[in-house]
Scaffold this active site. Structure first.
Site, mmCIF file in Angstrom:
data_model
loop_
_atom_site.group_PDB
_atom_site.id
_atom_site.type_symbol
_atom_site.label_atom_id
_atom_site.label_comp_id
_atom_site.label_asym_id
_atom_site.label_seq_id
_atom_site.Cartn_x
_atom_site.Cartn_y
_atom_site.Cartn_z
ATOM 1 N N LYS A 48 -11.439 -8.794 5.519
ATOM 2 C CA LYS A 48 -11.921 -7.428 5.745
ATOM 3 C C LYS A 48 -12.644 -6.953 4.485
ATOM 4 O O LYS A 48 -12.046 -6.871 3.413
ATOM 5 C CB LYS A 48 -10.754 -6.490 6.047
ATOM 6 C CG LYS A 48 -11.188 -5.051 6.318
ATOM 7 C CD LYS A 48 -10.032 -4.076 6.255
ATOM 8 C CE LYS A 48 -9.624 -3.802 4.813
ATOM 9 N NZ LYS A 48 -8.657 -2.690 4.682
ATOM 10 N N TYR B 103 0.820 -1.206 0.000
ATOM 11 C CA TYR B 103 0.000 0.000 0.000
ATOM 12 C C TYR B 103 0.860 1.264 0.000
ATOM 13 O O TYR B 103 0.625 2.201 -0.779
ATOM 14 C CB TYR B 103 -0.932 0.004 1.216
ATOM 15 C CG TYR B 103 -1.698 1.291 1.386
ATOM 16 C CD1 TYR B 103 -2.906 1.485 0.728
ATOM 17 C CD2 TYR B 103 -1.211 2.320 2.182
ATOM 18 C CE1 TYR B 103 -3.608 2.679 0.861
ATOM 19 C CE2 TYR B 103 -1.895 3.512 2.312
ATOM 20 C CZ TYR B 103 -3.097 3.691 1.654
ATOM 21 O OH TYR B 103 -3.772 4.870 1.780
ATOM 22 N N ASP C 138 -8.530 -3.209 -1.150
ATOM 23 C CA ASP C 138 -9.744 -2.447 -1.465
ATOM 24 C C ASP C 138 -9.405 -1.112 -2.124
ATOM 25 O O ASP C 138 -10.171 -0.601 -2.935
ATOM 26 C CB ASP C 138 -10.554 -2.208 -0.188
ATOM 27 C CG ASP C 138 -9.686 -1.687 0.950
ATOM 28 O OD1 ASP C 138 -9.642 -0.467 1.135
ATOM 29 O OD2 ASP C 138 -9.048 -2.500 1.646
#
Length: 529
Positions: A367, A260, A295
């Site tokens: 998640k 990320y 996500d």
């Protein structure tokens, strides 16, 4: 729960590619340490506080060692030697260095310094293990909510206001409280100190803020007879330090992704790969569940076209997590309900993607993120989008459910917005509780065919990444359609090649399996010669 018909051998091949990809990166990065790994090590040895200019003492000591060209040997070894030589605590050594009254040197008795460092590290490991035991006992005593756990964000910028809102959210039904960090904190190469009240779009991650929120959630949890989990963000240039602080203050979850920071914060990839290993090792030892960030890919790339990159990244994240000692139930692998609502059969594709992830990672604490990209400010449509998201989460047995807000794209949620989000989720979870086990997927139907298509694309892209290497794949913009280079980004100057006598006591204490892994690496290296 009904199962999609997936090719198990295809999943195995994809996972094997991901394993080799992760091991290749790990083998190369294990030759280096970073400034923040060494600062985290000092924090775990007991160094805290700031100097007269509010510079954190761990930063002062590490900068001091860098100036003397000593950091390559490991801060723990040198710190322990100074403690022995001068009869001081780690904190006192750091304060003396900051004042300029002590210049650090290599220990005169290296073996004695290593043993002392191990003893001090063992004390901290015992402290963290006690927190892990306390959490388990609390859950056994007061209980916890059934999954999907309702995950709710607070982000006022003021830790005291965050505490008020977090307790209110828990009383309304939230099971996990996530404290969003202040905007840009991931790019700070230091950790702010003390309780903070002036964050921007969030509250600074500090050890004191962790302590205050943990104390408040423990109190409200006892009142509600339900253990409330606390989450923060273990990413950015201080990833290992935040992991250390979270372990010391008994956080339960940390957003902690292997890529990320590289992709979305332009942090140097070498720095990130090194830091993610150490931070995840600390999280593993502390019993913390990590949350990965796939996500986010779907906020820049199309959720339908890029679905296979999400699964590929999850498989890579899983393998990096194993290398750090994390167990499957500590892997909160991330994905999201982000398909364009105007796409025909979009709901079917959302089910296909969520069910595919559930079956590929049957033991993981998945998640699942709500719609954000296609929220328009129409609160009525947004509430429906969130209800559909809640339905998929329930049907596919997700674990960590981040609540969707109907006011997404308008403003930071008010308490009443959170209340409505909780009520929406609780209604759907209750009325559809056993729906997933009552229905079956049509063999050869649209949902199954879509999942099989994504799986095949995932296997293909992982095979390609294995050929060219993960750094090259990131350079090509494979994930989130964002390109980063191995020498680009922030923080490369904080990467330090380890000296032959480099020493850090925490990996051996927190992850005994590392010895076996290092032995395997040595054998492979000898075989290559």
């Amino acid at each position: 729960m009904s199962q999609l018909q997936l090719d198990a051998s295809q999943i195995d091949r994809a996972r094997d590619s991901a394993r080799r990809i992760a091991h290749s990166v790990f083998d190369e990065m294990s030759q280096f340490t970073t400034t923040t790994v060494e600062r985290a090590t000092l924090r775990l040895l007991g160094v805290d506080g700031v100097d007269e200019n509010y510079v954190p003492l761990p930063n002062r000591v590490v900068s001091h060692l860098q100036d003397l060209d000593l950091l390559q040997h490991g801060a723990a070894w040198i710190m322990a030697g100074a403690m022995q030589a001068h009869g001081l605590t780690a904190q006192q050594v750091a304060e003396a260095v900051a004042k300029g009254s002590l210049v650090l040197t290599l220990p005169k008795d290296g073996d004695a310094a290593r043993k002392a460092a191990e003893a001090h590290a063992k004390t901290m490991c015992d402290h963290i293990a006690a927190h892990r035991h306390y959490r388990a006992e609390e859950i056994k005593t007061v209980g916890e909510a059934k999954t999907p756990w309702l995950y709710l964000i607070v982000a006022t910028g003021n830790i005291y206001e965050d505490v008020t809102q977090a307790c209110a959210a828990a009383e309304q039904g939230a099971d996990i409280i996530a404290v969003i960090r202040s905007t840009g904190q991931s790019l700070l190469d230091y950790v702010p100190y003390g309780a903070t009240t002036e964050g921007f779009g969030g509250t600074y991650a500090t050890q004191e803020n962790f302590r205050l929120m943990r104390k408040a959630l423990d109190e409200v949890g006892k009142k509600l007879n339900r253990y409330i989990r606390l989450t923060n963000y273990c990413s950015g240039l201080c990833m290992p330090e935040i992991a250390a602080m979270g372990a010391m203050e008994r956080l339960d979850m940390m957003l902690n992704d292997s890529m990320y920071g590289i992709i979305f914060r332009d942090i140097n990839m070498k720095r990130t790969f090194i830091d993610q290993f150490f931070s995840r090792m600390v999280n593993a030892y502390a019993g913390i569940i990590i949350n990965t960030g796939e996500d986010n890919y779907l906020t820049t790339a199309d959720a339908y076209e890029a679905a296979h990159t999400v699964l590929a990244s999850q498989l890579i994240n899983e393998q990096f997590a194993y290398l750090s000692g994390l167990k499957p139930d500590q892997m909160g692998l991330g994905h999201a309900f982000e398909i364009n609502p105007e796409l025909e059969n979009g709901f079917l594709w959302e089910i296909a993607h969520a069910q595919l992830v559930r079956q590929v990672f049957p033991e993981a604490s998945l998640k699942y993120m709500p719609p954000t990209k296609h929220m328009t400010g129409n609160i009525f449509k947004g509430h429906i989008q969130d209800a559909l998201f809640n339905m998929v989460s329930s049907m596919t047995d997700q674990n960590i459910h981040l609540l969707g807000m109907m006011t997404e794209a308008i403003h930071t949620p008010f308490i009443q917005d959170r209340f409505l989000a909780i009520q929406n989720a609780k209604y759907v979870f209750g009325t559809m509780k056993d729906l997933g086990s009552e229905i079956e997927f049509k063999r050869g139907g649209k949902i199954e065919a879509r999942a099989q298509e994504v799986l095949a694309e995932t296997e293909s892209i992982l095979a390609e990444i294995e050929k060219i290497g993960l750094p090259s794949a990131i350079s090509k913009g494979t994930f989130a359609e964002i390109s980063r280079t191995p020498t680009g980004g922030k923080g490369l100057d904080g990467v330090i090649a380890k000296a032959p006598d480099y020493f850090n006591p925490f990996p051996q204490l927190m992850m005994p399996e590392l010895k076996q892994l290092q032995a395997q690496q040595a054998q492979q290296a000898q075989g290559g010669l």
